[in-house]
Design a protein around this motif. Structure first.
Motif, short mmCIF file in Angstrom:
data_model
loop_
_atom_site.label_atom_id
_atom_site.label_comp_id
_atom_site.label_asym_id
_atom_site.label_seq_id
_atom_site.Cartn_x
_atom_site.Cartn_y
_atom_site.Cartn_z
N VAL A 84 51.05 -23.74 22.79
CA VAL A 84 50.96 -23.27 21.41
C VAL A 84 52.36 -22.92 20.93
N ASN A 85 52.76 -23.49 19.81
CA ASN A 85 54.05 -23.16 19.21
C ASN A 85 53.87 -21.97 18.27
N SER A 86 54.61 -20.91 18.54
CA SER A 86 54.49 -19.70 17.72
C SER A 86 55.88 -19.27 17.27
N SER A 87 55.99 -18.87 16.01
CA SER A 87 57.27 -18.39 15.50
C SER A 87 57.57 -16.97 15.98
N ASN A 88 56.55 -16.31 16.54
CA ASN A 88 56.73 -14.94 17.03
C ASN A 88 56.74 -14.95 18.55
N PRO A 89 57.92 -14.77 19.18
CA PRO A 89 57.97 -14.82 20.65
C PRO A 89 57.25 -13.66 21.31
N PHE A 90 56.93 -12.60 20.55
CA PHE A 90 56.26 -11.42 21.11
C PHE A 90 54.75 -11.46 20.87
N ALA A 91 54.27 -12.52 20.25
CA ALA A 91 52.84 -12.63 19.99
C ALA A 91 52.08 -12.78 21.31
N PRO A 92 50.92 -12.14 21.45
CA PRO A 92 50.14 -12.28 22.69
C PRO A 92 49.63 -13.70 22.84
N PRO A 93 49.43 -14.14 24.07
CA PRO A 93 48.90 -15.49 24.27
C PRO A 93 47.48 -15.59 23.72
N PRO A 94 47.06 -16.76 23.26
CA PRO A 94 45.71 -16.90 22.72
C PRO A 94 44.68 -16.79 23.83
N PRO A 95 43.42 -16.49 23.49
CA PRO A 95 42.36 -16.47 24.51
C PRO A 95 42.24 -17.82 25.21
N ALA A 96 41.93 -17.77 26.49
CA ALA A 96 41.75 -19.00 27.26
C ALA A 96 40.31 -19.44 27.18
N MET A 97 40.07 -20.74 27.46
CA MET A 97 38.71 -21.24 27.54
C MET A 97 38.25 -21.17 29.00
N TRP A 98 37.10 -20.58 29.21
CA TRP A 98 36.48 -20.48 30.53
C TRP A 98 35.11 -21.15 30.46
N THR A 99 34.63 -21.62 31.59
CA THR A 99 33.28 -22.19 31.67
C THR A 99 32.52 -21.47 32.77
N LEU A 100 31.37 -20.91 32.43
CA LEU A 100 30.51 -20.21 33.38
C LEU A 100 29.34 -21.14 33.72
N VAL A 101 29.13 -21.38 35.01
CA VAL A 101 28.15 -22.38 35.46
C VAL A 101 27.17 -21.75 36.43
N HIS A 102 25.90 -22.00 36.20
CA HIS A 102 24.87 -21.67 37.20
C HIS A 102 24.27 -22.97 37.71
N GLU A 103 24.30 -23.15 39.03
CA GLU A 103 23.69 -24.31 39.68
C GLU A 103 22.59 -23.82 40.61
N SER A 104 21.46 -24.46 40.54
CA SER A 104 20.37 -24.10 41.43
C SER A 104 20.69 -24.54 42.85
N THR A 105 19.92 -24.06 43.80
CA THR A 105 20.02 -24.62 45.15
C THR A 105 19.57 -26.08 45.09
#
Length: 234
Positions: A84-105
């Motif tokens: 991500v290109n940001s003009s503010n070097p002190f800006a917090p990083p953006p939220p990350a994408m996570w994937t939550l998975v449930h697999e049966s036996t």
């Protein structure tokens, strides 16, 4: 921590509840002198419509059910964040994408026992948050392991196998070749696969196509011999 938002319309969508995943896995020995000329990678490139490199952190959890008498297993993936290109070097990083998975036996029964691949029921959701690990732990889940995976994934074609019934993804089985390193709260501590690569071949299937897709996965695995022998994960 930011609360998760709904997944965007673009990218790889989540599998809806009630979909099934067919899978087989194997170990590939690497030749340090071969580089990108690894035979099994050449076979995969000849069968795929596209392939990409990836970096992914994976956490495994156990989570108690409401009854308190048993638990379920969950997997949480953190995807490599986009630049991500940001003009503010002190800006917090953006939220990350996570994937939550449930697999049966693995599905059990006389029919499944004869199949060359494992069949599981799968449900997954995308999360957008700064710390998906803390989010899942706050729901009462306990971390069982943490690993980092680095490698390539391939979208392949085999005997007309196009899994687009339950999920709008790439056609054919998805093949992932990667190395695994154990993590301690984000710090890499040891390489678990050594001079080998893990290879996973998976395909999504509707309920009525479980057996058909598992048998096609078996014939797909035969095409990768003798470079790697794919077997049913237990």
């Amino acid at each position: 921590m930011q609360a998760p938002a709904a997944a965007p319309s673009g990218g790889k969508p989540s599998a809806p509840a009630g979909s099934f995943k067919v899978q087989c896995v194997g170990l590939v020995k690497t030749d340090p002198t071969a580089g990108s000329a690894n035979p099994v990678l050449n076979v995969l490139r000849g069968m795929c419509s596209r392939y990409e490199t990836f970096e992914r952190v994976e956490y495994g959890f156990t989570a108690p059910l409401q009854s308190g008498t048993s638990s379920v297993t969950l997997r949480l993936f953190r995807h490599k964040p986009p630049k991500v290109n940001s003009s503010n070097p002190f800006a917090p990083p953006p939220p990350a994408m996570w994937t939550l998975v449930h697999e049966s036996t693995p599905m059990r029964g006389p029919v499944y026992a004869t199949l060359p691949a494992t069949v599981r029921e799968v449900a997954e959701s995308n999360l957008y948050t700064y710390d998906g690990l803390a989010f899942v732990e706050a729901m009462g889940a306990r971390v069982e392991y943490a690993v980092q995976k680095n490698g390539n994934y391939y979208i392949c074609h085999h005997q007309g196998l196009e899994i687009q019934v339950e999920r709008v993804g790439g056609p054919g089985p998805e093949v992932v070749v990667y190395s695994v390193a154990a993590l301690a709260r984000g710090r890499q501590v040891t390489n678990l696969t050594g001079k080998h690569w893990m290879l996973e071949a998976t395909a999504d299937a509707a309920a009525e196509r479980q057996v058909e897709v598992a048998r096609l996965m078996g014939s797909f695995a035969e095409r990768l011999l003798p470079h790697v022998e794919l077997k049913k994960p237990m």
